[in-house]
Write a protein that holds these residues in place. Structure first.
Motif, mmCIF file in Angstrom:
data_model
loop_
_atom_site.group_PDB
_atom_site.id
_atom_site.type_symbol
_atom_site.label_atom_id
_atom_site.label_comp_id
_atom_site.label_asym_id
_atom_site.label_seq_id
_atom_site.Cartn_x
_atom_site.Cartn_y
_atom_site.Cartn_z
ATOM 1 N N ASP A 1 4.861 44.386 -25.737
ATOM 2 C CA ASP A 1 6.105 44.716 -25.043
ATOM 3 C C ASP A 1 6.281 46.228 -24.906
ATOM 4 N N LEU A 2 5.813 46.974 -25.906
ATOM 5 C CA LEU A 2 5.968 48.433 -25.879
ATOM 6 C C LEU A 2 4.826 49.136 -25.134
ATOM 7 N N GLY A 3 3.896 48.346 -24.573
ATOM 8 C CA GLY A 3 2.825 48.942 -23.770
ATOM 9 C C GLY A 3 1.468 48.946 -24.424
ATOM 10 N N ARG B 1 4.445 48.961 -20.130
ATOM 11 C CA ARG B 1 5.570 48.610 -20.981
ATOM 12 C C ARG B 1 6.408 47.521 -20.287
#
Length: 569
Positions: free
Chosen positions: A217-219, A226
């Motif tokens: 989810d954060l990349g 992201r």
């Protein structure tokens, strides 16, 4: 006082159990104490008795992951496509709060008297025999049918791998069915050991998936993209369901539809109390296990539904196609689809293997539960006494055999017209309502237990495990579960949605339960038990003596590693 009267009028063999006994005597006494509270010496000599073969780590891991099956990995996908990510998150959270409230009630009763089968026993002691009969048989058929559902799901999951698809699904059903029977028929310790390792695998996998979802989810994925909460904005956090209902009402009904799915996923959470009668040191281990239910709900279901919501769109083509085709393998798992979309291709087979072991583990757990409900019914003389017959290892093998035979219904799913997926859907609907009736009954029984303690002058402050905010906690859970029972099939009443099959699947559990209750009430005419007449103490002296023994044997952890393990298991 009534409490004193019950204590002194307990069966002679119960009051006479010596508070101290040697290690050579312990093996003989452990088994008899487990079922002494409801069996006479004559019955124990004739039929045998269950034994306390479940260790602390078995109980703790059964509480954490014992009945996590296909619902969390597969069933959640259906709710996700219909209702959207926020609705699923809220549905699992609300239901989780009610489950935790119900488990607080059950934990208090099961710690007071940790009896084999537990729930039917509590009904017979605190409410009336008709409720005991209805709950016992309702739970038995629910556990038996869930056994079928999990075997069916496991057999379908195997078809995900190339080469397995050419083998008739009946072969896989037979293998899984046989494995589950073997894990239950020899000793309760073998069942507990299997559940310990199955649950460990599930816990490690789910924690790993949560960490992976956070990173992706954060990349931290091959695309270096992201995700954030983009899928909550488009197509939206809450979807309208059924599609012909628009606006706030449609979104509310979409949210409500997730409650039924969440109920199936949480099914069997009460198993800890069923196992209390065969657990070592239950006064220490059962409260500990009940408290673990909170973390199970938070980590597995609430964070799990949140993770799915950020990984995959509720209108993802792969997810929608899998739901339309009735797929019940890793290809239909929103976890797998989300991870594949992120560019990670190695995990689907691993997740499929975990889903397979989860379904097998859940089937194993429900065969155990169903057999113990039959055993409890036989103790209450509401089932043939032959189900009391136990092996030297303390396994009620006739009860195990009859419950296992119901697993043969899984073969109904063997056809070439998608029958397996349809059978799984029917099994899911039937067991959902049965679970809800069980949870409602637990709340009703607890309210009577609460009144009985007060009427007989027993302070709740003296209890080993005292649940909070009672009786309001019990009332909240009771009303919540009753609401889902009444409105679970709401979609069929919306114009254009009427379907006789769906209506029967949603509501057939209601007449089944009340026919069981009314039938026993009509034939046997048991009286509703008044709080001051409730049997709170028969058998408690023996269990107290056993508890003293466990406390003497307990050795506090010394090293840091020992303290961590003691906290965990």
């Amino acid at each position: 006082m009534m409490a004193e009267k019950h204590l002194h009028s307990s069966d002679p063999e119960l009051a006479g159990v010596p508070p101290r006994y040697s290690s050579s005597e312990r093996k003989r006494n452990d088994a008899s104490l487990a079922s002494a509270a409801t069996m006479s010496e004559e019955d124990a000599a004739r039929y045998g008795h269950v034994s306390r073969g479940l260790k602390s780590r078995h109980i703790q891991f059964i509480a954490l992951g014992g009945t996590i099956g296909t619902g969390l990995f597969l069933g959640i996908g259906n709710a996700f496509t219909h209702a959207g990510p926020l609705s699923v998150l809220l549905g699992y959270t609300f239901t989780g709060i009610a489950i935790f409230a119900m488990m607080q009630c059950l934990g208090e009763m099961a710690t007071w008297l940790p009896l084999p089968g537990a729930i039917p026993q509590f009904c017979a002691r605190y409410v009336d025999g008709a409720l005991s009969f209805a709950v016992g048989w309702n739970n038995w058929y629910a556990a038996s049918i869930t056994l079928c559902a999990e075997i069916s799901a496991a057999a379908l999951v195997i078809g995900f791998w190339e080469g397995a698809q050419s083998v008739n699904v009946a072969v896989w059903i037979s293998i899984i069915w046989l494995v589950i029977i073997l894990l239950n028929i020899f000793s309760v310790g073998l069942y507990g050991e299997a559940e310990f390792w199955f649950a460990s695998l599930k816990i490690i996998t789910i924690v790993g998936l949560l960490m992976l979802a956070f990173i992706v989810d954060l990349g931290g994925n091959p695309h270096h993209e992201r995700l954030g909460f983009r899928y909550w904005k488009n197509p939206g956090a809450m979807k309208e369901y059924p599609p012909q209902i628009h606006g706030d009402l449609g979104r509310f009904l979409g949210l409500f539809s997730t409650l039924v799915n969440a109920t199936f996923s949480y099914g069997g959470v009460e198993m800890v109390a069923v196992a209390a009668g065969e657990a070592e040191n239950p006064r220490k281990n059962i409260p500990k296990a009940v408290r673990r239910v909170f973390w199970r709900i938070l980590v597995f279901y609430v964070l799990g539904s949140l993770a799915i919501g950020v990984l995959v769109s509720s209108e993802d083509k792969g997810l929608l196609d899998a739901q339309a085709d009735g797929r019940s393998d890793a290809a239909a798992s929103p976890w797998v689809i989300g991870i594949k979309n992120a560019g990670i291709s190695v995990l689907p087979s691993i997740i499929n293997a975990v889903i397979l072991t989860s379904a097998t583990s859940s089937g194993n757990a429900f065969l155990y539960t169903g057999s113990r409900y039959l055993y409890a019914l036989a103790q209450n003389r509401q089932a043939p006494r032959i189900f009391l017959t136990c092996s030297k290892k303390g396994v009620p093998y006739y009860a195990v055999a009859v419950t296992a035979i119901i697993g043969a219904l899984t073969y109904l799913s063997v056809d070439s017209n998608g029958g397996a997926a349809k059978a799984f859907g029917w099994f899911q609907n039937l067991t959902t309502i049965a679970s809800l009736f069980t949870w409602c009954s637990i709340c009703i029984v607890y309210l009577q237990f609460y009144k009985a303690l007060k009427a007989q002058g027993i302070s709740r402050d003296t209890l080993v495990f005292k649940s909070r905010f009672q009786p309001y906690t019990a009332w909240f859970a009771l009303i919540y579960f009753a609401m889902i029972i009444l409105f679970s099939g709401f979609a069929v009443f919306i114009k254009g949605n009427w379907n006789v099959s769906d209506f029967i699947a949603a509501y057939i559990g209601i007449p089944i339960f009340f026919l069981l209750y009314g039938g026993w009430k009509l034939v046997k005419r048991p009286q509703f038990i008044k709080p001051y007449e409730a049997d709170l103490t028969s058998g408690k002296a023996a269990l107290d003596a056993e508890d003293e023994h466990w406390q003497r044997e307990y050795k506090p952890p010394v090293s840091i590693i020992q303290k961590i393990w003691d906290w965990l298991a």
